[in-house]
Design a protein around this motif. Sequence first.
Motif, PDB file in Angstrom:
ATOM      1  N   PHE A  80      55.522  85.298 -63.556  1.00 53.01           N
ATOM      2  CA  PHE A  80      54.471  84.410 -64.054  1.00 53.01           C
ATOM      3  C   PHE A  80      54.506  83.063 -63.323  1.00 53.01           C
ATOM      4  O   PHE A  80      53.462  82.439 -63.124  1.00 53.01           O
ATOM      5  N   ALA A  81      55.694  82.640 -62.896  1.00 51.45           N
ATOM      6  CA  ALA A  81      55.782  81.431 -62.081  1.00 51.45           C
ATOM      7  C   ALA A  81      55.118  81.656 -60.726  1.00 51.45           C
ATOM      8  O   ALA A  81      54.411  80.774 -60.209  1.00 51.45           O
ATOM      9  N   LEU A  82      55.322  82.835 -60.143  1.00 52.75           N
ATOM     10  CA  LEU A  82      54.665  83.170 -58.878  1.00 52.75           C
ATOM     11  C   LEU A  82      53.154  83.260 -59.048  1.00 52.75           C
ATOM     12  O   LEU A  82      52.386  82.835 -58.172  1.00 52.75           O
ATOM     13  N   TRP A  83      52.707  83.819 -60.183  1.00 57.80           N
ATOM     14  CA  TRP A  83      51.271  83.877 -60.464  1.00 57.80           C
ATOM     15  C   TRP A  83      50.687  82.462 -60.532  1.00 57.80           C
ATOM     16  O   TRP A  83      49.631  82.187 -59.935  1.00 57.80           O
ATOM     17  N   PHE A  84      51.360  81.574 -61.229  1.00 60.88           N
ATOM     18  CA  PHE A  84      50.888  80.195 -61.346  1.00 60.88           C
ATOM     19  C   PHE A  84      50.819  79.540 -59.971  1.00 60.88           C
ATOM     20  O   PHE A  84      49.858  78.828 -59.649  1.00 60.88           O
ATOM     21  N   LEU A 106      46.957  79.099 -58.939  1.00 57.52           N
ATOM     22  CA  LEU A 106      46.541  77.754 -59.329  1.00 57.52           C
ATOM     23  C   LEU A 106      47.071  76.640 -58.425  1.00 57.52           C
ATOM     24  O   LEU A 106      46.318  75.798 -57.947  1.00 57.52           O
ATOM     25  N   LEU A 107      48.370  76.637 -58.183  1.00 62.02           N
ATOM     26  CA  LEU A 107      48.983  75.513 -57.486  1.00 62.02           C
ATOM     27  C   LEU A 107      48.708  75.518 -55.985  1.00 62.02           C
ATOM     28  O   LEU A 107      48.538  74.462 -55.369  1.00 62.02           O
ATOM     29  N   TYR A 108      48.661  76.690 -55.390  1.00 61.83           N
ATOM     30  CA  TYR A 108      48.534  76.796 -53.940  1.00 61.83           C
ATOM     31  C   TYR A 108      47.263  76.128 -53.416  1.00 61.83           C
ATOM     32  O   TYR A 108      47.277  75.459 -52.375  1.00 61.83           O
ATOM     33  N   ASP A 109      46.163  76.302 -54.134  1.00 60.94           N
ATOM     34  CA  ASP A 109      44.899  75.704 -53.707  1.00 60.94           C
ATOM     35  C   ASP A 109      44.967  74.180 -53.709  1.00 60.94           C
ATOM     36  O   ASP A 109      44.312  73.527 -52.890  1.00 60.94           O
ATOM     37  N   LEU A 110      45.732  73.615 -54.633  1.00 60.13           N
ATOM     38  CA  LEU A 110      45.867  72.162 -54.664  1.00 60.13           C
ATOM     39  C   LEU A 110      46.583  71.652 -53.415  1.00 60.13           C
ATOM     40  O   LEU A 110      46.254  70.580 -52.888  1.00 60.13           O
ATOM     41  N   VAL A 111      47.562  72.435 -52.943  1.00 66.20           N
ATOM     42  CA  VAL A 111      48.259  72.060 -51.708  1.00 66.20           C
ATOM     43  C   VAL A 111      47.296  72.093 -50.527  1.00 66.20           C
ATOM     44  O   VAL A 111      47.243  71.163 -49.711  1.00 66.20           O
ATOM     45  N   LEU A 112      46.513  73.181 -50.435  1.00 68.57           N
ATOM     46  CA  LEU A 112      45.539  73.280 -49.349  1.00 68.57           C
ATOM     47  C   LEU A 112      44.489  72.176 -49.442  1.00 68.57           C
ATOM     48  O   LEU A 112      44.054  71.622 -48.424  1.00 68.57           O
ATOM     49  N   LEU A 113      44.077  71.865 -50.661  1.00 71.50           N
ATOM     50  CA  LEU A 113      43.089  70.800 -50.848  1.00 71.50           C
ATOM     51  C   LEU A 113      43.640  69.473 -50.357  1.00 71.50           C
ATOM     52  O   LEU A 113      42.934  68.691 -49.715  1.00 71.50           O
ATOM     53  N   LEU A 145      46.688  82.640 -44.832  1.00 72.66           N
ATOM     54  CA  LEU A 145      47.284  83.961 -44.614  1.00 72.66           C
ATOM     55  C   LEU A 145      48.502  84.197 -45.498  1.00 72.66           C
ATOM     56  O   LEU A 145      48.890  85.342 -45.727  1.00 72.66           O
ATOM     57  N   LEU A 146      49.099  83.123 -46.021  1.00 68.34           N
ATOM     58  CA  LEU A 146      50.311  83.235 -46.822  1.00 68.34           C
ATOM     59  C   LEU A 146      50.019  83.371 -48.311  1.00 68.34           C
ATOM     60  O   LEU A 146      50.953  83.395 -49.118  1.00 68.34           O
ATOM     61  N   ASN A 147      48.749  83.451 -48.675  1.00 66.51           N
ATOM     62  CA  ASN A 147      48.389  83.599 -50.089  1.00 66.51           C
ATOM     63  C   ASN A 147      47.375  84.732 -50.241  1.00 66.51           C
ATOM     64  O   ASN A 147      46.212  84.580 -49.873  1.00 66.51           O
ATOM     65  N   PRO A 148      47.790  85.890 -50.787  1.00 69.03           N
ATOM     66  CA  PRO A 148      46.851  87.013 -50.924  1.00 69.03           C
ATOM     67  C   PRO A 148      45.690  86.722 -51.862  1.00 69.03           C
ATOM     68  O   PRO A 148      44.621  87.316 -51.712  1.00 69.03           O
ATOM     69  N   VAL A 149      45.871  85.822 -52.819  1.00 75.24           N
ATOM     70  CA  VAL A 149      44.780  85.493 -53.743  1.00 75.24           C
ATOM     71  C   VAL A 149      43.658  84.765 -53.010  1.00 75.24           C
ATOM     72  O   VAL A 149      42.472  85.087 -53.174  1.00 75.24           O
ATOM     73  N   ASP A 150      44.004  83.794 -52.168  1.00 76.37           N
ATOM     74  CA  ASP A 150      42.982  83.101 -51.378  1.00 76.37           C
ATOM     75  C   ASP A 150      42.339  84.050 -50.373  1.00 76.37           C
ATOM     76  O   ASP A 150      41.127  83.964 -50.108  1.00 76.37           O
ATOM     77  N   LEU A 151      43.115  84.944 -49.796  1.00 79.02           N
ATOM     78  CA  LEU A 151      42.556  85.934 -48.876  1.00 79.02           C
ATOM     79  C   LEU A 151      41.510  86.786 -49.584  1.00 79.02           C
ATOM     80  O   LEU A 151      40.436  87.060 -49.033  1.00 79.02           O
ATOM     81  N   PHE A 152      41.806  87.193 -50.807  1.00 77.91           N
ATOM     82  CA  PHE A 152      40.864  88.011 -51.588  1.00 77.91           C
ATOM     83  C   PHE A 152      39.576  87.250 -51.887  1.00 77.91           C
ATOM     84  O   PHE A 152      38.473  87.754 -51.667  1.00 77.91           O
ATOM     85  N   ARG A 153      39.720  86.021 -52.379  1.00 79.50           N
ATOM     86  CA  ARG A 153      38.528  85.256 -52.751  1.00 79.50           C
ATOM     87  C   ARG A 153      37.653  84.954 -51.541  1.00 79.50           C
ATOM     88  O   ARG A 153      36.429  85.145 -51.577  1.00 79.50           O
ATOM     89  N   LEU A 154      38.255  84.491 -50.471  1.00 79.09           N
ATOM     90  CA  LEU A 154      37.473  84.143 -49.293  1.00 79.09           C
ATOM     91  C   LEU A 154      36.851  85.364 -48.635  1.00 79.09           C
ATOM     92  O   LEU A 154      35.736  85.294 -48.118  1.00 79.09           O
ATOM     93  N   VAL A 210      37.101  74.347 -55.122  1.00 80.33           N
ATOM     94  CA  VAL A 210      38.004  74.159 -53.997  1.00 80.33           C
ATOM     95  C   VAL A 210      37.701  75.125 -52.865  1.00 80.33           C
ATOM     96  O   VAL A 210      37.816  74.786 -51.686  1.00 80.33           O
ATOM     97  N   MET A 211      37.290  76.350 -53.205  1.00 79.56           N
ATOM     98  CA  MET A 211      37.050  77.355 -52.171  1.00 79.56           C
ATOM     99  C   MET A 211      35.971  76.923 -51.178  1.00 79.56           C
ATOM    100  O   MET A 211      35.978  77.353 -50.028  1.00 79.56           O
ATOM    101  N   SER A 212      35.047  76.051 -51.610  1.00 80.67           N
ATOM    102  CA  SER A 212      33.994  75.621 -50.707  1.00 80.67           C
ATOM    103  C   SER A 212      34.553  74.832 -49.530  1.00 80.67           C
ATOM    104  O   SER A 212      33.952  74.796 -48.450  1.00 80.67           O
ATOM    105  N   LEU A 213      35.707  74.216 -49.713  1.00 81.11           N
ATOM    106  CA  LEU A 213      36.311  73.431 -48.648  1.00 81.11           C
ATOM    107  C   LEU A 213      37.067  74.302 -47.658  1.00 81.11           C
ATOM    108  O   LEU A 213      37.423  73.853 -46.579  1.00 81.11           O
ATOM    109  N   PHE A 214      37.337  75.556 -48.028  1.00 88.19           N
ATOM    110  CA  PHE A 214      38.130  76.427 -47.170  1.00 88.19           C
ATOM    111  C   PHE A 214      37.273  77.339 -46.298  1.00 88.19           C
ATOM    112  O   PHE A 214      37.794  78.063 -45.467  1.00 88.19           O
ATOM    113  N   ARG A 215      35.954  77.307 -46.523  1.00 89.91           N
ATOM    114  CA  ARG A 215      35.098  78.260 -45.822  1.00 89.91           C
ATOM    115  C   ARG A 215      35.237  78.133 -44.306  1.00 89.91           C
ATOM    116  O   ARG A 215      35.349  79.112 -43.587  1.00 89.91           O
TER     117      ARG A 215
END
Length: 270
Positions: free
Chosen positions: A177-181, A185-192, A209-218, A232-237
């Motif tokens: 659950f810590a990895l899920w969080f 949630l937390l990883y996008d804040l770092v990228l932002l 490439l190091l986050n499968p959740v962001d890979l899926f969404r994008l 946040v995803m709009s900034l990663f396009r």
Amino acid sequence: MNPTLVIARKAFLDGLRNRWLLSLSISFFALSLVLALFGSAASGTLTLGRWQDSLSALATLAAVLIPLIAIQLSYDSFVGEREDGTLLLMLSYPLNRRQILLGKFLGQGSILALTALIGFGLTGLIVFAFSAERDGLLLGYLGFILSAVLLGWIFIALGYLVSLNAPSKGRAAAKLFALWFFFVLLYDLVLLGLLVGQWGGVWVRGLILLNPVDLFRLTNLIAVEHESVSGVMSLFRDAALGPAVMVGAMVAWLVLLLWRCQHRLARLTL
């Protein structure tokens, strides 16, 4: 019968006995249908919008729920059986440990795949029936479901890896659950922070490439050419690498995690 298929069948039937398939399929279907059909309620209307908008909302929903469900399925797959003594019994049989790992993965992976297919697939068919714009709709939903299943498989493999190394079921659940969080949630804040600090470009592409959740969404947002990505995803396009490369990265995630699980299981002593 092949021992791998026997183990897969048992894992799948155990999931059915726990009513995973029915409850999760209903939950996926209800949530996705509400998003697809009533997503316009905030604007004061109840009209079916563009299917790309619905798929964008579903991608956000799946990015949160699919990993959670995969974790719930897999967190005690090895540490739980070790505590119960059934893993020791299984390892005493003339079975290759790789067969045990693949059997569990096939069984639990099938539960997640069938759940996503029923829950999201039914929503796609309903949207298709009532949508005025149907070009690319079925293909878009199919790609979304396949990528959601792939994301779930990645987190099932991650659950296995943690379960193989955890001393107890409670520790395994807490770590996952810590990895899920972190990933959701937390990883996008770092990228932002990197993007706001103008440290984007190659660095952000590498970190995606190091986050499968962001890979899926994008992957899904870019695949349907959604022009109004919010949050946040709009900034990663602009930092995205293209759907083919990102799906390939997700497959690499899955292969690497399963390889690590197989390596850890081969060295496991009880």
